[in-house]
Design a protein around this motif. Structure first.
Motif, PDB file in Angstrom:
ATOM      1  N   SER A  36       0.830  -1.208   0.000  1.00 15.96           N
ATOM      2  CA  SER A  36       0.000   0.000   0.000  1.00 15.96           C
ATOM      3  C   SER A  36       0.866   1.260   0.000  1.00 15.96           C
ATOM      4  N   SER A  37       2.175   1.076   0.011  1.00 19.30           N
ATOM      5  CA  SER A  37       3.086   2.229   0.025  1.00 19.30           C
ATOM      6  C   SER A  37       2.939   3.039  -1.262  1.00 19.30           C
ATOM      7  N   ASP A  38       3.036   4.358  -1.133  1.00 21.20           N
ATOM      8  CA  ASP A  38       2.928   5.193  -2.330  1.00 21.20           C
ATOM      9  C   ASP A  38       4.153   6.105  -2.504  1.00 21.20           C
ATOM     10  N   SER A  39       5.213   5.829  -1.733  1.00 25.31           N
ATOM     11  CA  SER A  39       6.415   6.664  -1.898  1.00 25.31           C
ATOM     12  C   SER A  39       7.148   6.246  -3.167  1.00 25.31           C
ATOM     13  N   LYS A  40       7.558   7.242  -3.927  1.00 26.09           N
ATOM     14  CA  LYS A  40       8.185   6.998  -5.229  1.00 26.09           C
ATOM     15  C   LYS A  40       9.620   6.503  -5.048  1.00 26.09           C
ATOM     16  N   GLY A  88       3.037  -0.660  -6.204  1.00 25.01           N
ATOM     17  CA  GLY A  88       2.166   0.242  -5.461  1.00 25.01           C
ATOM     18  C   GLY A  88       0.701  -0.097  -5.597  1.00 25.01           C
ATOM     19  N   HIS A 114       2.630   0.285 -11.295  1.00 28.93           N
ATOM     20  CA  HIS A 114       3.083   1.479 -10.586  1.00 28.93           C
ATOM     21  C   HIS A 114       4.065   1.051  -9.497  1.00 28.93           C
ATOM     22  N   LEU A 115       5.321   1.426  -9.678  1.00 25.62           N
ATOM     23  CA  LEU A 115       6.334   1.034  -8.695  1.00 25.62           C
ATOM     24  C   LEU A 115       6.348   2.003  -7.517  1.00 25.62           C
ATOM     25  N   ALA A 116       6.446   1.446  -6.337  1.00 25.80           N
ATOM     26  CA  ALA A 116       6.591   2.258  -5.122  1.00 25.80           C
ATOM     27  C   ALA A 116       7.765   1.669  -4.338  1.00 25.80           C
ATOM     28  N   SER A 117       8.010   2.202  -3.159  1.00 22.38           N
ATOM     29  CA  SER A 117       9.133   1.656  -2.376  1.00 22.38           C
ATOM     30  C   SER A 117       8.930   1.858  -0.883  1.00 22.38           C
ATOM     31  N   HIS A 118       9.589   1.007  -0.118  1.00 23.37           N
ATOM     32  CA  HIS A 118       9.705   1.207   1.331  1.00 23.37           C
ATOM     33  C   HIS A 118      11.129   1.702   1.561  1.00 23.37           C
ATOM     34  N   GLU A 119      11.245   2.798   2.259  1.00 18.77           N
ATOM     35  CA  GLU A 119      12.575   3.398   2.458  1.00 18.77           C
ATOM     36  C   GLU A 119      13.198   2.887   3.760  1.00 18.77           C
ATOM     37  N   ASP A 133       3.189  -2.851   5.832  1.00 15.43           N
ATOM     38  CA  ASP A 133       1.952  -2.170   5.432  1.00 15.43           C
ATOM     39  C   ASP A 133       0.952  -2.113   6.586  1.00 15.43           C
TER      40      ASP A 133
END
Lengths: 163, 159
Positions: A57-61, A161, B46-51, B134
């Motif tokens: 569910s993360s939306d950070s690019k 995402g 749509h690519l996203a990320s966990h930092e 999440d």
């Protein structure tokens, strides 16, 4: 009646132009949509073939960075295979030697480029990990540890995402 | 009104004769080449990320005592276990559909911890780790640490 019939047959025999207006409308809308998706999305990293990323569910690019891909037992760095990790192989500790060597080289290159640009002070080593959803955490942990040892401390774990 | 109609009637043939048909064939050709090219290039995922922000070497040598640990979510192959220090707060056995993430989110919302650590067992797959991150984010936890197998906090993540 006869005149009407003649008229009809006469119209059918003449070459008719294909009405392209509606098709043009569809293509124009499609073209604008595709161009917009290019502009808005602007993917900075591309999924490595063969890696099924986990959904989140993360939306950070994700940010532009060096990409480490992990699938099965294979570890790839920027599209090149750098290590093949056996499961439960802890002989050399948590460090993955092949990956560490390549990461050191990559970091040295990036640092040199930053120095030539005069941006050495602002240089932050970043890495994006694309881990297959089926890989054990043990392997991911070892890759993260190796990245940390090579000075890559800002790590993005790539996911698919929500939107 | 009658004058106006009669004047339009007079103009119509000349107006019709003046309309030129636009030849859209070259534009169509261009579209037919451009659109498959753009479709092949478009990323539909749509690519996203966990930092993650990993600590330095000095932090990796520091082993936190179990009693000093903040609220910890242990993720294992058999399910989830939530503990505060050495006290087990809740257990969520793995269900047929997977981890009980709804239960974990509800518990974390009720506890509202400032800091949280996720300790993952080695054989657990990455998809489960991401699902737990999440669930923590859904519960509003901002400061989440990911622990290595030795009990050392390997990294900090801000979901």
């Amino acid at each position: 009646m006869a005149r009407r019939r003649r008229k009809k047959s006469g119209r059918g025999s003449s070459p008719t132009a294909l009405p392209l207006t509606s098709m043009m409308d569809i293509l124009t809308v499609l073209l604008l949509f595709l161009l917009k998706s290019f502009v808005v999305e602007g993917e900075v990293i591309t999924p490595v073939p063969g890696v099924d990323l986990p959904e989140s569910s993360s939306d950070s690019k994700p940010r532009a960075s060096v990409v480490v891909a992990i699938f099965d037992q294979t570890v790839m760095l920027d599209g090149r295979m750098v290590a093949d990790v056996e499961p439960n192989d802890h002989v050399s500790g948590m460090l993955i030697e092949g990956l560490a060597a390549q990461l050191d080289l990559t970091r040295a290159k990036e640092l040199e480029i930053a120095r030539l640009r005069g941006e050495e002070a602002d240089y932050v080593p970043r890495i994006a990990i694309q881990g297959d959803l089926e890989i054990p955490f043990e392997l991911l942990e070892r890759v993260m540890y190796t990245c940390n040892q090579s000075g890559f401390r800002d790590i993005s774990l790539a996911v698919i995402g929500a939107s | 009104m009658q004058t106006c109609t009669s004047s339009l009637r007079g103009r119509r043939p000349s107006a019709v004769a003046g309309v030129a048909e636009l030849d859209v064939t070259p534009v169509m050709n261009m579209f037919i080449i451009l659109i498959p090219f753009l479709i092949s290039m478009t990323a539909f995922t749509h690519l996203a990320s966990h930092e993650f922000s990993l600590p330095g070497d000095e932090a990796a040598d520091h082993v936190t005592e179990r009693s000093e640990l903040p609220l910890t979510v242990a993720v294992g192959t058999e399910g989830l276990l939530v503990a505060q220090g050495e006290v087990v707060v809740a257990e969520f056995p793995r269900q047929a559909s997977g981890l009980d993430l709804a239960g974990l989110t509800a518990l974390l919302q009720s506890q509202n911890p400032e800091r949280l650590i996720i300790a993952v067992d080695s054989p657990v797959v990455t998809a489960d780790v991401v699902a737990c991150l999440d669930a923590c984010a859904a519960a509003g936890c901002q400061d989440v640490g990911l622990a290595a197998g030795t009990g050392v906090v390997l990294s900090e993540v801000s979901p």
